[in-house]
Structure formats: structure tokens, C-alpha cells
Design a protein around this motif. Structure first.
Motif, PDB file in Angstrom:
ATOM      1  N   VAL A  32       0.816  -1.230   0.000  1.00 14.52           N
ATOM      2  CA  VAL A  32       0.000   0.000   0.000  1.00 14.52           C
ATOM      3  C   VAL A  32       0.844   1.273   0.000  1.00 14.52           C
ATOM      4  O   VAL A  32       0.376   2.318  -0.440  1.00 14.52           O
ATOM      5  CB  VAL A  32      -1.021   0.025   1.161  1.00 14.52           C
ATOM      6  N   LYS A  33       2.079   1.188   0.473  1.00 13.02           N
ATOM      7  CA  LYS A  33       2.951   2.378   0.448  1.00 13.02           C
ATOM      8  C   LYS A  33       3.632   2.546  -0.913  1.00 13.02           C
ATOM      9  O   LYS A  33       3.747   3.649  -1.425  1.00 13.02           O
ATOM     10  CB  LYS A  33       4.017   2.296   1.550  1.00 13.02           C
ATOM     11  N   PRO A  36       0.260   2.892  -3.888  1.00 12.29           N
ATOM     12  CA  PRO A  36      -0.933   3.356  -3.166  1.00 12.29           C
ATOM     13  C   PRO A  36      -2.189   3.422  -4.036  1.00 12.29           C
ATOM     14  O   PRO A  36      -2.121   3.707  -5.228  1.00 12.29           O
ATOM     15  CB  PRO A  36      -0.541   4.743  -2.674  1.00 12.29           C
ATOM     16  N   GLN A  37      -3.305   3.126  -3.411  1.00 12.72           N
ATOM     17  CA  GLN A  37      -4.634   3.223  -4.009  1.00 12.72           C
ATOM     18  C   GLN A  37      -5.538   3.850  -2.937  1.00 12.72           C
ATOM     19  O   GLN A  37      -5.092   4.194  -1.861  1.00 12.72           O
ATOM     20  CB  GLN A  37      -5.170   1.837  -4.389  1.00 12.72           C
ATOM     21  N   ARG A  39      -8.417   3.927   0.062  1.00  9.56           N
ATOM     22  CA  ARG A  39      -8.755   3.057   1.189  1.00  9.56           C
ATOM     23  C   ARG A  39      -9.996   2.223   0.900  1.00  9.56           C
ATOM     24  O   ARG A  39     -10.300   1.277   1.598  1.00  9.56           O
ATOM     25  CB  ARG A  39      -8.950   3.873   2.462  1.00  9.56           C
ATOM     26  N   HIS A  46      -5.377  -3.361  -4.698  1.00  7.49           N
ATOM     27  CA  HIS A  46      -4.085  -2.666  -4.754  1.00  7.49           C
ATOM     28  C   HIS A  46      -3.115  -3.459  -5.630  1.00  7.49           C
ATOM     29  O   HIS A  46      -2.363  -2.882  -6.411  1.00  7.49           O
ATOM     30  CB  HIS A  46      -3.478  -2.541  -3.344  1.00  7.49           C
TER      31      HIS A  46
END
Length: 190
Positions: A32-33, A36-37, A39, A46
Motif C-alpha cells: 500500500v505504500k 498506493p490506491q 482506502r 491494490h
């Protein structure tokens, strides 16, 4: 002569839970870092953005799930004399989790297949919670934690079923679901 009894030896299989969780959490954080997409996207969504992330996601679960399975088979189930269906449930969950990573959410039939396999993986964890809650070898405190976490898991699943058309924070729901699954295991193990 001094000898160490079997009860004094700490089984390394007990630590496979920590290993699996650390690799999984770090791996998902990287996902996710680095890519990123929103939430509102699940971890799978992702990962589905490009070939590299799809392969990364597959590898993450191929690394995490075998040691987690060994934790159940070689430590948790024997330690607490849990029924054999727990291992079957863990196997079904693990195999369907790996299978769903092999079918990324890229739309159409693949998304339906992926979501069905992910749903099966999530549902297969509920019998594990039931076994923990009903096991006579589990402390009352652990049973309370297991009951609360089971309610959280069922609530999330019901929310996903009944609010399917609404925009839901998929990543946070996944975090909540799997935190609720792993918390009783951590309480029992450490």
C-alpha cells in the motif's frame, strides 16, 4: 545429573505465527505504500494494478501461508487438543487464498472468481474460531476474546453481503477481519 524435561523445551513452531504475521503485515504495508490506491480498495485491488504487483502479492501469500499452516498443525492444534476440522478449515482457507491471488481482480469473470475464492477463504476461518470458543482447554479469558472477535468477523461478513452495492472501505474491513482472527491466536500463543 541435570536434564531438561520436555515441558521446559519451547517449540519453535509456536513462533511461526509471529513470523507469518510479521511478514504479512510488512508485505501488505509495502504494497500500500509502494503502490498506493484508495482506502476503498482491498489489498487485492491494490495488487491488481500491474503484473509486478500481482506477482508480489502471490509471492507474499506463498511465503506466509505454509509456516502459518505449520503453526496450526504442529503447535496450536496439539497444544489445545483442537478437533481435526480446524486443520481442514485452515487448509481450505489457505488454498483458496493462494488461488484468489492467482486470479487478480481485473474485471469481469476474473473479479467474480477472485471475490468468490476470497470469500471462501474468509468463511473458512469461522470454524477455527468456533473450535477455539468451544475447546475445553481454552481459558475463559481467551474464550471471551474469541467470542468478541468472532462477532466482529461475522459482522464484517454480513456488512459486505448486505451493503455490497455501497462503497465500503475495503482495506480497513480486511484489516478488521484478519485482526479479529489473529488476536485470539496471539492471546493463546503468547
Amino acid at each position: 545429573m541435570y536434564s531438561i524435561g520436555v515441558s521446559n523445551v519451547v517449540s519453535p513452531d509456536k513462533y511461526l505465527l509471529l513470523f507469518s504475521l510479521m511478514v504479512l503485515v510488512l508485505g501488505l504495508l509495502v504494497l500500500v505504500k509502494r503502490w498506493p490506491q484508495s482506502r476503498y480498495k482491498t489489498f487485492s485491488q491494490h495488487a491488481a494494478v500491474q503484473k509486478l504487483t500481482i506477482y508480489y502479492y502471490i509471492c507474499l501469500f506463498v511465503v506466509v501461508l505454509p509456516p502459518l499452516y505449520l503453526f496450526f498443525s504442529d503447535w496450536l492444534i496439539p497444544k489445545y487438543t483442537l478437533p481435526s476440522y480446524v486443520l481442514v478449515a485452515v487448509a481450505v482457507s489457505s488454498v483458496s487464498q493462494v488461488a484468489c491471488t492467482l486470479v487478480p481482480e481485473v474485471g469481469g469473470r476474473k473479479t467474480q472468481t477472485h471475490q468468490s475464492l476470497a470469500g471462501l477463504s474468509a468463511l473458512a476461518l469461522l470454524p477455527v474460531m468456533f473450535a477455539l470458543f468451544t475447546a475445553p482447554t481454552i481459558s475463559a479469558f481467551s474464550k471471551v476474546i474469541t467470542a468478541i472477535c468472532s462477532i466482529v468477523m461475522v459482522s464484517i461478513l454480513l456488512g459486505l453481503v448486505f451493503l455490497r452495492k455501497k462503497t465500503l472501505p475495503g482495506m480497513f474491513l480486511q484489516i478488521g477481519y484478519f485482526t479479529a482472527f489473529f488476536l485470539p491466536l496471539l492471546v493463546l500463543t503468547y
